[in-house]
Design an enzyme around this catalytic site. Structure first.
Site, PDB file in Angstrom:
ATOM      1  N   THR A 366       0.858  -1.171   0.000  1.00 21.12           N
ATOM      2  CA  THR A 366       0.000   0.000   0.000  1.00 21.12           C
ATOM      3  C   THR A 366       0.902   1.231   0.000  1.00 21.12           C
ATOM      4  O   THR A 366       2.114   1.114   0.103  1.00 21.12           O
ATOM      5  CB  THR A 366      -0.871  -0.016   1.287  1.00 21.12           C
ATOM      6  OG1 THR A 366      -1.492  -1.294   1.403  1.00 21.12           O
ATOM      7  CG2 THR A 366      -1.938   1.026   1.281  1.00 21.12           C
ATOM      8  N   ASN A 386      -3.093  -3.419  -3.625  1.00 16.70           N
ATOM      9  CA  ASN A 386      -3.138  -4.608  -2.765  1.00 16.70           C
ATOM     10  C   ASN A 386      -1.801  -5.326  -2.616  1.00 16.70           C
ATOM     11  O   ASN A 386      -1.246  -5.348  -1.532  1.00 16.70           O
ATOM     12  CB  ASN A 386      -4.206  -5.595  -3.216  1.00 16.70           C
ATOM     13  CG  ASN A 386      -4.524  -6.621  -2.145  1.00 16.70           C
ATOM     14  OD1 ASN A 386      -4.643  -6.261  -0.979  1.00 16.70           O
ATOM     15  ND2 ASN A 386      -4.650  -7.874  -2.518  1.00 16.70           N
ATOM     16  N   ASP A 408      -8.264 -11.165  -1.530  1.00 15.87           N
ATOM     17  CA  ASP A 408      -8.577 -10.998  -0.114  1.00 15.87           C
ATOM     18  C   ASP A 408      -9.883 -11.660   0.315  1.00 15.87           C
ATOM     19  O   ASP A 408     -10.202 -11.688   1.504  1.00 15.87           O
ATOM     20  CB  ASP A 408      -8.649  -9.503   0.230  1.00 15.87           C
ATOM     21  CG  ASP A 408      -7.270  -8.863   0.259  1.00 15.87           C
ATOM     22  OD1 ASP A 408      -6.298  -9.572  -0.045  1.00 15.87           O
ATOM     23  OD2 ASP A 408      -7.170  -7.674   0.570  1.00 15.87           O
TER      24      ASP A 408
END
Length: 556
Positions: A366, A386, A408
């Site tokens: 990030t 991500n 995720d």
């Protein structure tokens, strides 16, 4: 005959001339000193993950923009100069305070495409790894609703366009990221050569130009953000997805919702009020750790054992008993941060509650930046694609990487609250945070780093409230806890950990990956904090030495 200042005989005229020159010189010196010591007007402070992006923020503040204008420009500049971490194909979460008012959160989550196949295996690759990007829409919303009106949308994108066209030099940390993940870029058949130099991984100091991305940014500047969702750019994304097996459709882009403005989560920590990002983000866990830590320390000296226990209890409570409703979460979070739950965790630990675990992320990256201005506006922005270099896929016509947020979701467990499904938000660790004292902003902070975001933001917030020295704290050693594993940045810290605590939770000490270290003893595994703190009534910027970041105090 009179003598001059050196004791030599001299006629009266020359002596007078010498005195005159000396007096004039003295007066000039006084004027110079007066000008140099005159207090300059501070327009604000910018701290971001690349020097280029921070300088863009400085430029916008000098043009009369506010913190929110600068945030738009900085975000686009980071999309160019830090492509491994964020970009047009990713998501952005924002916490902001207008003129020292109570902060508000802008939920810039991404969504899984409507065509997502729920029976997919955990083998998504390239285009199928991407959720529908939110970043462009979030930045447009920020500009339209919070911008100063002094700087146009085109002017905010122009610095990023120039960086893409003229190029920027790859910094030491970004070079290390390239060296570690470059083979993945080289092996992808989907547009990743746009981020290489003639097919090779760039080295520190080499210049990268991104002409395709520059063209896309120029179109956004001219036609506006809607083009990304309803215009030519949207059509190009949809065509690229259809051609390469991706799930994002033109309808996904056209119907992508406006970002939602939410009340942030908040707790009182001593004399300070701490605000952080609500679900789907990790702010509730950062606040839970602070609550636990305050109970453990209780106005005593800082203690690593108390920090480890607070991190263990908070992180494992998130893992074993997460906030599962990412929309109607108020009562769940209220319970999590309530006195009864805090006492329960401190008495028996989180292992008393057994539920399906959140899927463990193997990677996660990030970027975070913080900005304040002299009007009392403060903003904390965490943006991401991500994983390092996201999905490892980019449109060759658009020049940006798609994200990998589909990773995720939980696979092959349809009953799980975070199961892979259409039009869903992915669970996140992002925790942009603002601290106030006496209803004024005093700390703006955040970090990249997957679940280490939560550990890093919580401990640095607590340390700063306790010590008020952001410059020293940004370089201090950090701790992270994952399950029963304790990661100590300073290995000798193991000597300070109480054996009873180790036995109580059956803790194990681990050493994280050290391949990205720039400076001895400072590992970017523990995040890349870019913070701004008010100390003795002065805003002080801090950029994490673990990465390539820079803070700038902006003067008029």
């Amino acid at each position: 005959m009179p003598k001059n200042f050196f004791g030599r005989k001299k006629d009266c005229f020359m002596d007078f001339n010498f005195i005159r020159k000396w007096v004039v010189g003295y007066l000039v010196m006084i004027m110079v000193l007066s000008c140099s010591t005159k207090e300059k007007n501070v327009l604000g402070v910018v701290s971001s993950a690349t020097p280029e992006a921070s300088k863009v923020g400085e430029q916008i503040l000098k043009m009369g923009g506010n913190s929110f204008d600068a945030a738009v420009a900085v975000s686009f500049a980071l999309a160019v100069t830090e492509p491994a971490m964020s970009g047009l194909g990713g998501g952005t979460q924002i916490l902001l305070s207008t003129k020292n008012q109570t902060p508000v959160a802008i939920n810039g989550t991404t969504f899984s495409p409507r065509g997502t196949l729920v029976d997919s295996q955990d083998t998504l690759s390239y285009h199928r790894r991407s959720t529908v990007p939110s970043t462009v829409k979030v930045l447009d919303y920020l500009y339209r609703n919070y911008g100063s009106g002094n700087v146009s949308w085109e002017e905010l994108l122009q610095p990023a366009i120039e960086l893409a066209e003229k190029g920027y030099e790859v910094g030491p940390f970004r070079s290390k990221v390239y060296q570690k993940y470059g083979d993945r870029l080289k092996s992808s058949p989907f547009g990743t050569d746009l981020f290489l130099l003639q097919g090779e991984v760039p080295k520190s100091g080499q210049k990268i130009k991104q002409q395709v991305l520059a063209k896309t940014l120029r179109r956004l500047a001219t036609h506006g953000a809607d083009d990304f969702y309803k215009g030519e750019i949207a059509n190009t994304i949809a065509e690229d997805m259809q051609k390469n097996g991706g799930w994002i459709s033109l309808k996904d882009l056209e119907e992508f919702p406006e970002p939602k403005v939410l009340e942030p989560l908040t707790i009182q920590y001593g004399e300070h009020r701490v605000y952080s990002q609500p679900p789907p983000c990790g702010g509730w866990t950062a606040l839970l750790i602070l609550e636990l830590l305050e109970q453990k320390i209780q106005n005593q000296e800082w203690d690593k054992n108390a920090l480890i226990e607070a991190l263990y209890l908070g992180q494992n409570d998130r893992r074993l008993n997460p906030v599962t409703d990412l929309i109607e979460y108020d009562s769940l979070v209220e319970t999590k941060l309530g006195k009864d739950h805090i006492e329960k965790l401190m008495e028996i630990g989180p292992d008393s509650i057994k539920v399906s675990e959140v899927q463990e992320k193997k990677t996660g990256e990030t970027t975070h930046f913080s900005i304040v201005d002299n009007q009392g506006n403060a903003i904390a922005v965490t943006a991401s694609i991500n994983a390092y270099f996201g999905s490892l896929a980019a449109s060759e016509k658009l020049g940006f990487l798609y994200n990998s947020y589909m990773d995720d979701f939980v696979f092959e467990k349809p009953e799980h609250p975070f199961a892979l499904r259409p039009n869903a938000m992915a669970y996140s660790s992002m925790s942009p945070t603002i601290v106030q004292k006496n209803a004024e902003n005093v700390l703006v902070i955040g970090s990249p780093g997957s679940s280490r975001i939560i550990s890093t933001v919580a401990q640095l917030t607590a340390k700063w409230i306790n010590q008020k020295d952001i410059t020293a704290l940004i370089s201090s050693n950090r701790i992270h806890v994952n399950r029963k594993r304790v990661y100590l940045e300073k290995k000798s810290d193991t000597l300070e950990i109480n054996n009873d605590l180790i036995k109580k939770y059956d803790l194990e000490f681990r050493v994280p990956d050290e391949s990205l270290i720039l400076k001895d003893g400072l590992n970017p595994y523990y995040g890349g904090v870019h913070a701004i703190a008010k100390e003795d009534s002065v805003w002080i910027g801090a950029a994490d030495p673990r990465r390539d970041g820079l803070y700038i105090t902006v003067f008029d």
